[in-house]
Motif scaffolding. Sequence first.
Motif, PDB file in Angstrom:
ATOM      1  N   ARG A  73       1.496   8.671   2.951  1.00 38.98           N
ATOM      2  CA  ARG A  73       2.225   7.973   2.416  1.00 38.98           C
ATOM      3  C   ARG A  73       2.963   6.757   3.349  1.00 38.98           C
ATOM      4  N   ASP A 120      -5.512   6.566   2.239  1.00 35.56           N
ATOM      5  CA  ASP A 120      -6.377   7.701   2.138  1.00 35.56           C
ATOM      6  C   ASP A 120      -7.378   7.669   3.285  1.00 35.56           C
ATOM      7  N   GLN A 142     -11.945  13.143   0.563  1.00 34.16           N
ATOM      8  CA  GLN A 142     -10.629  12.455   1.284  1.00 34.16           C
ATOM      9  C   GLN A 142     -10.182  13.855   2.289  1.00 34.16           C
ATOM     10  N   ALA A 186      -7.577  12.791   4.491  1.00 34.09           N
ATOM     11  CA  ALA A 186      -5.950  12.708   4.828  1.00 34.09           C
ATOM     12  C   ALA A 186      -5.268  11.652   3.505  1.00 34.09           C
ATOM     13  N   HIS A 187      -4.195  12.099   3.392  1.00 36.86           N
ATOM     14  CA  HIS A 187      -3.469  11.515   2.192  1.00 36.86           C
ATOM     15  C   HIS A 187      -1.987  10.875   2.987  1.00 36.86           C
ATOM     16  N   TYR A 235       0.693  -1.149  -0.108  1.00 37.29           N
ATOM     17  CA  TYR A 235      -0.242   0.076  -0.061  1.00 37.29           C
ATOM     18  C   TYR A 235       0.956   1.333  -0.077  1.00 37.29           C
ATOM     19  N   HIS A 284      -0.006   4.346  -0.386  1.00 37.98           N
ATOM     20  CA  HIS A 284      -0.308   5.388   0.567  1.00 37.98           C
ATOM     21  C   HIS A 284      -1.732   5.191   0.984  1.00 37.98           C
TER      22      HIS A 284
END
Lengths: 254, 324
Positions: free
Chosen positions: B156, B143, B151, B153-154, B139, B141
């Motif tokens: 990494r 979300d 959305q 939060a994103h 994975y 990132h």
Amino acid sequence: MTEPMVRAQGVRKQFGALEVLKGISLQVGRGEVMCLIGPSGSGKSTFLRCINHLEQLSGGRLYVDGELVGYHERAGRLHEMQPREAARQRRDIGMVFQRFNLFPHKTALGNVVEAPLKVQRQKRNAAVTKARQLLDRVGLADKADAYPAQLSGGQQQRVAIARALAMNPKLMLFDEPTSALDPELVGEVLDVMRQLARDGMTMIVVTHEMGFAREVADSLVFMDDGVVVEAGDPREVLARPQHQRTQAFLSKVL
Amino acid sequence: MRGKQPGGPAVVTTAGPDAEAPEAINAVPLRRPGRWIAAVVVVGLLGLFIYGAATNSAYDWSAVGKYLFDVRVEQAAMITLLLTAYAMTAGIVLGVVLAVMRLSPNPVLRSVSWLFLWFFRGTPVYVQLVFWGLMSTIYKHLDLGIPFVVQFAHIRTSTFFSYFWLAVIGLALNESAYMAEIVRAGISSVDEGQTEAATALGMSWWQTMTRIVLPQAMRVIIPPTGNELISMLKTTSLVTAVPYSFELYSRTRDLSIETFNPIPMLIVASAWYLLFTSILMIGQYYLERYFARGASRRMSARQLQALAKAQGVAGAAPFAEENR
């Protein structure tokens, strides 16, 4: 006419295909003591458990203090109650079990104050004072700090009665309260119950103690195979049972 | 064939308070030479082993002494403790949730809980830890938000999750599967009458669970949980699979690569593990004692004293013995 404390109309209960209660109708007036007798498996205990909704009815209606137990009736339809509301109804109904069911990890005092503290949210001091009075009333003032495992069966059952009384119930249900006791301990529990009846508590007692029924009860109900076979004045029913099944049962237990 | 035994009717003497007390038994004790021989053999073997260990230069006890309290080792020991504490706490919390789900009347919750257990108990924790290490590859990132709508939060994954936290997650999820079974067994061991009595008093499901059922279930839950905790402490040595290498075992292994002397470093690591498990065992003893209250008819010293006072000291002494 005032509303009776308990009013059962055609109460039915099924466990799967097995019909345990086949239409029980009866009334218990305020301050009255009713004794339920009958052979084991006749549905006495199940009926008692229906009154505080430990068992859900399959048919009929049950009212306690004029209020339908476990359901709301709106526009001719029954709606199941929220668990919170069912819990509120149970608060006013005390129950004493055959095997006591005291909380073993709490002292006698801890058992009695638990529900007033957590359910009624009473102040600790007030709850403890009241609990000590109740333990004194059942003759166990000196056992407040004992754990259930350190008490005799009779003492445990008296603590259980005090625990139920701590919620100030308007109705007390006793499910064979002396059946698990050694014979010499039965008397002390019956004495407490006798006193309670004298103080005007409404009580429904499932029992095999015919002497107690004769002396204390205002009415006696004989159940067999899920129906009320015979009901009436206890002295009358016990002395001159009309129904053959009642006669057969009484000849075995008396 | 049953019949009347010869010897006439039973004779029972009733003892009054002033009856003559029977004489106390003072017999010659039985000799048990087998016990002595077995003890001597075992002690002898143990002595030989200790002598061998002390004189065998491969153990290099001076190096053990030198590295036992090395700062790097001490730090690694603390990290092992932290890993254990975080993973176990999360494992217990999640385990309770899974156990309650498995006992729930809701068939969906029950099945999901079962599926989780099936997977995390059915695969080796080492393999799971390798998987968690590859998290940022699988994975890229994460979300947070409502799928296909908003959305919030994103994230990494490669920067957000350090190997330390991936190790904690991996250990915790594996542990929760085992804890769920332990908690479920504990809850099931509590008599149904307890729930009924609490319900009849008007207590809610939550109150019944937290005030009545779980405290009693604790007696059944704590001993195996102690085992799990000790086992977790040692399982942390597997996080090298993530790969995370700052805990006790990996750190001592790395040190031994520097010193070309692995055996003393293994002893150093073992000594620390033993120290921690010993402390945990003591803690478990007291926890078990706390949750056993009310479980026994045995009376506390205070209660016995009160009884003895009521009975008079002479009569109460043997009674107190019996109760010990």
